[in-house]
Design an enzyme around this catalytic site. Structure first.
Site, PDB file in Angstrom:
ATOM      1  N   HIS A 100       0.832  -1.219   0.000  1.00 39.30           N
ATOM      2  CA  HIS A 100       0.000   0.000   0.000  1.00 39.30           C
ATOM      3  C   HIS A 100       0.863   1.264   0.000  1.00 39.30           C
ATOM      4  O   HIS A 100       0.511   2.269   0.623  1.00 39.30           O
ATOM      5  CB  HIS A 100      -0.944   0.027   1.204  1.00 39.30           C
ATOM      6  CG  HIS A 100      -1.961  -1.069   1.205  1.00 39.30           C
ATOM      7  ND1 HIS A 100      -3.225  -0.934   0.675  1.00 39.30           N
ATOM      8  CD2 HIS A 100      -1.906  -2.347   1.678  1.00 39.30           C
ATOM      9  CE1 HIS A 100      -3.904  -2.054   0.831  1.00 39.30           C
ATOM     10  NE2 HIS A 100      -3.121  -2.938   1.427  1.00 39.30           N
ATOM     11  N   ASN A 173     -10.422  -2.685   2.389  1.00 42.41           N
ATOM     12  CA  ASN A 173     -10.111  -2.669   0.960  1.00 42.41           C
ATOM     13  C   ASN A 173     -11.380  -2.407   0.164  1.00 42.41           C
ATOM     14  O   ASN A 173     -12.480  -2.407   0.719  1.00 42.41           O
ATOM     15  CB  ASN A 173      -9.533  -4.023   0.527  1.00 42.41           C
ATOM     16  CG  ASN A 173      -8.058  -4.180   0.896  1.00 42.41           C
ATOM     17  OD1 ASN A 173      -7.350  -3.198   1.118  1.00 42.41           O
ATOM     18  ND2 ASN A 173      -7.600  -5.411   0.968  1.00 42.41           N
ATOM     19  N   HIS A 364      -3.892   1.021  12.001  1.00 39.54           N
ATOM     20  CA  HIS A 364      -3.664  -0.209  12.757  1.00 39.54           C
ATOM     21  C   HIS A 364      -5.012  -0.868  13.040  1.00 39.54           C
ATOM     22  O   HIS A 364      -5.886  -0.232  13.654  1.00 39.54           O
ATOM     23  CB  HIS A 364      -2.933   0.139  14.064  1.00 39.54           C
ATOM     24  CG  HIS A 364      -2.655  -1.029  14.947  1.00 39.54           C
ATOM     25  ND1 HIS A 364      -2.715  -2.345  14.505  1.00 39.54           N
ATOM     26  CD2 HIS A 364      -2.313  -1.098  16.258  1.00 39.54           C
ATOM     27  CE1 HIS A 364      -2.415  -3.143  15.521  1.00 39.54           C
ATOM     28  NE2 HIS A 364      -2.178  -2.421  16.578  1.00 39.54           N
ATOM     29  N   TYR A 387       0.577  -4.306  12.122  1.00 38.93           N
ATOM     30  CA  TYR A 387       0.510  -2.869  11.856  1.00 38.93           C
ATOM     31  C   TYR A 387       1.357  -2.036  12.822  1.00 38.93           C
ATOM     32  O   TYR A 387       2.097  -1.146  12.413  1.00 38.93           O
ATOM     33  CB  TYR A 387      -0.949  -2.399  11.826  1.00 38.93           C
ATOM     34  CG  TYR A 387      -1.641  -2.910  10.581  1.00 38.93           C
ATOM     35  CD1 TYR A 387      -1.843  -2.086   9.481  1.00 38.93           C
ATOM     36  CD2 TYR A 387      -2.048  -4.235  10.470  1.00 38.93           C
ATOM     37  CE1 TYR A 387      -2.441  -2.556   8.326  1.00 38.93           C
ATOM     38  CE2 TYR A 387      -2.640  -4.724   9.326  1.00 38.93           C
ATOM     39  CZ  TYR A 387      -2.837  -3.886   8.251  1.00 38.93           C
ATOM     40  OH  TYR A 387      -3.402  -4.354   7.105  1.00 38.93           O
TER      41      TYR A 387
HETATM   42 FE1  HDD Z   1      -2.691  -4.786   5.386  1.00 33.14          FE
HETATM   43  C1  HDD Z   1      -1.186  -1.765   5.104  1.00 33.14           C
HETATM   44  C2  HDD Z   1      -5.614  -3.460   4.224  1.00 33.14           C
HETATM   45  C3  HDD Z   1      -4.055  -7.936   5.251  1.00 33.14           C
HETATM   46  C4  HDD Z   1       0.001  -6.009   6.905  1.00 33.14           C
HETATM   47  N1  HDD Z   1      -3.283  -2.976   4.778  1.00 33.14           N
HETATM   48  C5  HDD Z   1      -2.517  -1.847   4.729  1.00 33.14           C
HETATM   49  C6  HDD Z   1      -3.282  -0.754   4.240  1.00 33.14           C
HETATM   50  C7  HDD Z   1      -4.534  -1.237   3.997  1.00 33.14           C
HETATM   51  C8  HDD Z   1      -4.523  -2.634   4.333  1.00 33.14           C
HETATM   52  C9  HDD Z   1      -5.706  -0.453   3.464  1.00 33.14           C
HETATM   53  C10 HDD Z   1      -2.784   0.655   4.000  1.00 33.14           C
HETATM   54  C11 HDD Z   1      -2.992   1.536   5.172  1.00 33.14           C
HETATM   55  C12 HDD Z   1      -2.548   2.929   4.830  1.00 33.14           C
HETATM   56  O1  HDD Z   1      -3.145   3.538   3.931  1.00 33.14           O
HETATM   57  O2  HDD Z   1      -1.579   3.384   5.434  1.00 33.14           O
HETATM   58  N2  HDD Z   1      -4.449  -5.556   4.773  1.00 33.14           N
HETATM   59  C13 HDD Z   1      -5.558  -4.832   4.435  1.00 33.14           C
HETATM   60  C14 HDD Z   1      -6.685  -5.720   4.332  1.00 33.14           C
HETATM   61  C15 HDD Z   1      -6.240  -6.984   4.596  1.00 33.14           C
HETATM   62  C16 HDD Z   1      -4.842  -6.882   4.894  1.00 33.14           C
HETATM   63  C17 HDD Z   1      -8.097  -5.278   3.992  1.00 33.14           C
HETATM   64  C18 HDD Z   1      -6.996  -8.276   4.631  1.00 33.14           C
HETATM   65  C19 HDD Z   1      -8.237  -8.361   4.967  1.00 33.14           C
HETATM   66  N3  HDD Z   1      -2.126  -6.643   5.937  1.00 33.14           N
HETATM   67  C20 HDD Z   1      -2.842  -7.811   5.838  1.00 33.14           C
HETATM   68  C21 HDD Z   1      -2.130  -8.870   6.491  1.00 33.14           C
HETATM   69  C22 HDD Z   1      -0.982  -8.318   6.980  1.00 33.14           C
HETATM   70  C23 HDD Z   1      -0.993  -6.931   6.617  1.00 33.14           C
HETATM   71  C24 HDD Z   1      -2.617 -10.291   6.598  1.00 33.14           C
HETATM   72  C25 HDD Z   1       0.131  -8.961   7.758  1.00 33.14           C
HETATM   73  C26 HDD Z   1       0.025  -9.991   8.502  1.00 33.14           C
HETATM   74  N4  HDD Z   1      -0.885  -4.038   5.838  1.00 33.14           N
HETATM   75  C27 HDD Z   1       0.061  -4.719   6.534  1.00 33.14           C
HETATM   76  C28 HDD Z   1       1.231  -3.859   6.934  1.00 33.14           C
HETATM   77  C29 HDD Z   1       0.851  -2.486   6.314  1.00 33.14           C
HETATM   78  C30 HDD Z   1      -0.491  -2.762   5.676  1.00 33.14           C
HETATM   79  C31 HDD Z   1       2.550  -4.427   6.556  1.00 33.14           C
HETATM   80  C32 HDD Z   1       1.866  -1.844   5.402  1.00 33.14           C
HETATM   81  C33 HDD Z   1       1.938  -0.392   5.776  1.00 33.14           C
HETATM   82  C34 HDD Z   1       1.160  -0.300   6.994  1.00 33.14           C
HETATM   83  O3  HDD Z   1       0.667  -1.506   7.325  1.00 33.14           O
HETATM   84  O4  HDD Z   1       0.996   0.710   7.673  1.00 33.14           O
HETATM   85  O5  HDD Z   1       1.283  -3.790   8.315  1.00 33.14           O
END
Ligand code: HDD
Length: 749
Positions: A100, A173, A364, A387
């Site tokens: 993202h 999402n 988060h 997060y």
């Molecule tokens: Fe995630 C970012 C949505 C599964 C780990 N995720 C992130 C963002 C969104 C989502 C919208 C961007 C937030 C922003 O604009 O800063 N993610 C989802 C959805 C998921 C999902 C809807 C499944 C239903 N994500 C998911 C899993 C993991 C992560 C299973 C890890 C185990 N996601 C992350 C992260 C991020 C992230 C690595 C990257 C940047 C951040 O968090 O701030 O923690």
């Protein structure tokens, strides 16, 4: 906020002005009664100021030359001004989000329609008169920060509610399901979809071997794949897509009663997409297409809005579905549990600074408030760890909650201390609890004082690494999704799969995918196979050492209970979706193809009609500058055929005017503009001599085609009148644009 208002707001840039802002009481008007904006105002530093200074406040008297030993001599280490400036510059970047990374955001507010006290004690869902500030960040998943907006990808839809009880983040999402059922697979999924590690190719695209290799070994992803290959993954605008919380969460009321809840965002502008051919071209013509669109809409006062919807399930009904509520690869079809719309979110202000707000905002899934709680969805459980962990590295330590955009508006008191970049100066002797030296403060808040208490779910289980058999049906909902699409949308899915798998070079990967697609829908698989010049394998050859369940053991699939006879869910399609019955042309971009000598009334009256209906009108001409009508009207050329492009507009109009049309006929780009528009099934209108441009572009084949009919829309999405302008032509144009695309013109796959 209108442009005028923005200018007014940033007009003052001196210390006195800043002083006024920081002294202003809450709801001073700076933040339009938005407590978070008032909070942010304390940190605003308008560009400019009186004197250039160093970070220590020392005035700089020469910002053009470094300190040298003689005018041709070496630079001196002593030059603290040079060193500070370069050092700060060297450290301007922070790591981009691991997923993202590419995002765009806006401020706004949320208001509930009526109290939800029966279901949840969440404070921001009680009082319809309360406006809760929000900050929303939209994103793509796979691409880097500078990648194109129009990638075929899931869109992130993350909402931070600054409630009176603390921050609540709904990190969702635009697709209601996910690729995998367990968070332990997330790093693998992301490694597979990101550019391949040996050559960092391709950027922001899933059409490559490693992604489809992983997917072909992950049958649980099949439902998600249907969504990602559909037009949902190439939205026309971030303002025209749904949002979903994906997981099942819990609502808890003040009596401690829990219910399951799924969250939805329903856009008031309806659901719209572009075609894949357009998406690829927009990626070249305007890679910031979605970002620009969101920004401009807000600057123009066309505030994007969504309704928050909830599907509520009683705890006693947990096991009454033919899927598991904890499985994030499943939806609850809206026809089984209707979506109740409980409030509205309006985005009405652009960020002041991209880095400070859009880049530094930290979401988060674990940021919840009393009244909202988690379930044991194994994907959600893993996210609860990820997060906070990722923000620690991305934002450089444990104090990122102090960054203005992340700071709650609710008062914050605890004994967490110190760490990199600590801003707060905590006064006093105590930093522990319980204490007696500070009268016990800050003390725990009981649940009667809004203290967060986790839902006391009873758990009596063995520690195992297993997946529940109720998670094993990977295909039924993929099939339901495919069957629920209109024929046009099904064709787009087929074409998307042909494109994506066509880019895969390893033949066994293609074959495995065809095998899995055949489990979803035989016709779908055979049409994709046809495009690939391949056959569907009769059985799945497991590659050596494959460690995941490649196929489903029917004995392990739970018997179906509810909805087994459900053939289609109309709420899943974009075209003729019953949830979005009112088509509007609001904020649609209409290109007027004009040159000097246009018929004044034909241009001005049509413009008035479209603007009254809420559309935006832009002129595209052979050159920039001003254009003069036959009767002297002067209009600005917004784009030339060089700076504009057909794919950037929603509909087209060629007004009457002999000289104007003659000039456009001599411009090869004008014809290709219209031909692209025709191919992309968009509405095209012409009046008087304008019809001749359609003829010379080959769109009107028989010269007399228009005369032979008295219908203004003489072919789907083609509107014309021999008259210069008639109100009936304008009205018909508006109705035709409101249908958005005229799919009858699209060749079948
Ligand atoms: Fe995630 C970012 C949505 C599964 C780990 N995720 C992130 C963002 C969104 C989502 C919208 C961007 C937030 C922003 O604009 O800063 N993610 C989802 C959805 C998921 C999902 C809807 C499944 C239903 N994500 C998911 C899993 C993991 C992560 C299973 C890890 C185990 N996601 C992350 C992260 C991020 C992230 C690595 C990257 C940047 C951040 O968090 O701030 O923690």
């Amino acid at each position: 906020m209108s442009k005028g208002k923005t200018d007014e707001r940033i007009a003052g840039n001196n210390a006195k002005n800043r002083q006024q802002i920081s002294n202003s009481p809450p709801n001073s008007g700076y933040g339009e009664n938005n407590q978070k904006l008032d909070d942010l105002a304390k940190n605003i530093e308008d560009a400019g100021g009186e004197f250039l200074t160093t970070n220590q406040g020392v005035r700089v008297n020469d910002n053009q030359n470094s300190l040298k030993a003689g005018d041709r001599g070496p630079t001196l280490l002593e030059d603290f001004i040079l060193r500070e400036k370069i050092t700060h510059f060297d450290h301007e970047r922070i790591p981009e989000r691991v997923v993202h990374a590419r995002g765009s955001a806006a401020h706004g507010y949320f208001q509930v329609y009526e109290s939800m006290a029966q279901y949840t004690k969440a404070d921001f869902l009680q009082d319809p008169s309360v406006k809760t500030p929000v900050f929303v960040r939209f994103s793509t998943v796979a691409g880097s920060r500078g990648s194109t907006d129009l990638a075929r990808d899931v869109r992130g839809f993350a909402v931070k509610f600054y409630t009176q009880e603390g921050n609540y983040d709904l990190v969702g999402n635009n697709i209601p399901v996910f690729f995998i059922q367990d968070a332990i697979k997330f790093p693998d999924l992301i490694h597979a979809v990101k550019p391949e590690p040996h050559n960092e190719v391709p950027q922001a695209a899933s059409a490559h071997d490693t992604f489809w290799d992983f997917i072909s070994l992950m049958p649980e992803s099949m439902h998600m794949i249907m969504w990602v290959m559909s037009d949902r993954a190439i939205p026309r605008s971030l303002r025209m897509m749904e949002g979903f919380g994906v997981h099942t969460f819990r609502f808890i009321n003040d009596k401690g009663k829990a219910r399951f809840v799924k969250f939805h965002w329903k856009p008031l502008l309806g659901l719209h997409a572009v075609l894949w051919d357009e998406a690829q071209k927009i990626s070249g013509k305007d890679p910031d297409f979605h970002r620009r669109d969101l920004w401009e809409a807000i600057e123009n006062g066309d505030y994007p809005e969504w309704e928050l919807g909830v599907q509520i399930v009683e705890e006693k009904d947990e096991f009454s579905f033919d899927f598991d509520l904890l499985d994030p690869t499943k939806i609850i079809p809206e026809e089984i549990v209707p979506v109740r719309r409980i409030g509205r979110m309006t985005l009405n202000r652009n960020p002041d600074n991209f880095f400070a707000e859009t880049e530094q905002v930290a979401f988060h899934t674990g940021n919840v408030v009393p009244g909202i709680d988690f379930t044991n969805d194994p994907l959600l459980q893993g996210r609860l760890f990820s997060y906070l962990d990722t923000q620690l590295i991305r934002l450089g330590g444990p104090n990122f909650h102090e960054i203005p955009i992340n700071r709650p508006i609710a008062p914050l008191h605890n004994n967490q201390r110190d760490g990199y970049m600590r801003q707060t100066v905590n006064r006093g002797q105590t930093s522990y609890e319980p204490n007696s030296l500070r009268g016990g403060c800050p003390f725990q808040a009981g649940t009667d004082m809004s203290g967060f208490a986790s839902h006391a779910e009873r758990i009596d289980a063995r520690k195992i690494r297993e997946r529940s058999p109720s998670f094993h049906d990977h295909f039924s909902q993929a099939t339901l999704f495919f069957k629920s699409q209109s024929e046009i949308e099904q064709n787009h899915i087929i074409k998307a799969l042909r494109f994506e798998l066509g880019k895969v070079e390893t033949i066994p990967i293609r074959e495995r995918m065809l095998f899995l697609l055949a489990q979803v829908d035989k016709q779908l698989a055979s049409k994709v196979a046809e495009g690939l010049g391949a056959a569907i394998p009769a059985k799945l050859e497991k590659p050596v050492n494959m460690s995941v369940p490649g196929d489903v053991d029917p004995k392990k699939v739970q018997p179906k209970r509810v909805a087994q006879d459900m053939e289609v869910s109309p709420a899943l399609r974009m075209i003729d979706n019953p949830n979005f019955p009112n088509e509007t042309i609001k904020t649609r971009k209409i290109a007027f193809l004009v040159s000097d000598g246009f018929d004044d009334a034909a241009l001005l009256d049509m413009k008035q009609t479209l603007m009254t209906a809420g559309a935006l009108v832009m002129t595209v001409a052979p050159r920039l500058g001003v254009l003069t009508g036959a009767n002297g009207t002067v209009v600005k050329a917004d784009f030339s055929f060089l700076t504009g492009s057909s794919v950037l507009f929603d509909a087209f109009y060629v007004p009457d005017g002999e000289a104007s049309v003659a000039s456009l006929k001599g411009e090869p780009e004008a014809a290709s503009f219209l031909n692209e528009a025709y191919k992309h099934c968009k509405t095209i209108a012409a009046s008087g001599a304008g019809i001749e441009l359609l003829a010379s572009a080959g769109i009107v084949t028989a010269a007399d085609e228009i005369s032979r009919t008295d219908k203004l829309e003489f072919r789907p999405g083609l509107v014309a009148s021999r008259e210069s302008y008639a109100q009936s032509l304008g009205d018909q144009f508006v109705r035709s644009i409101a249908r958005h695309r005229h799919w009858e013109r699209e060749p079948a796959s």
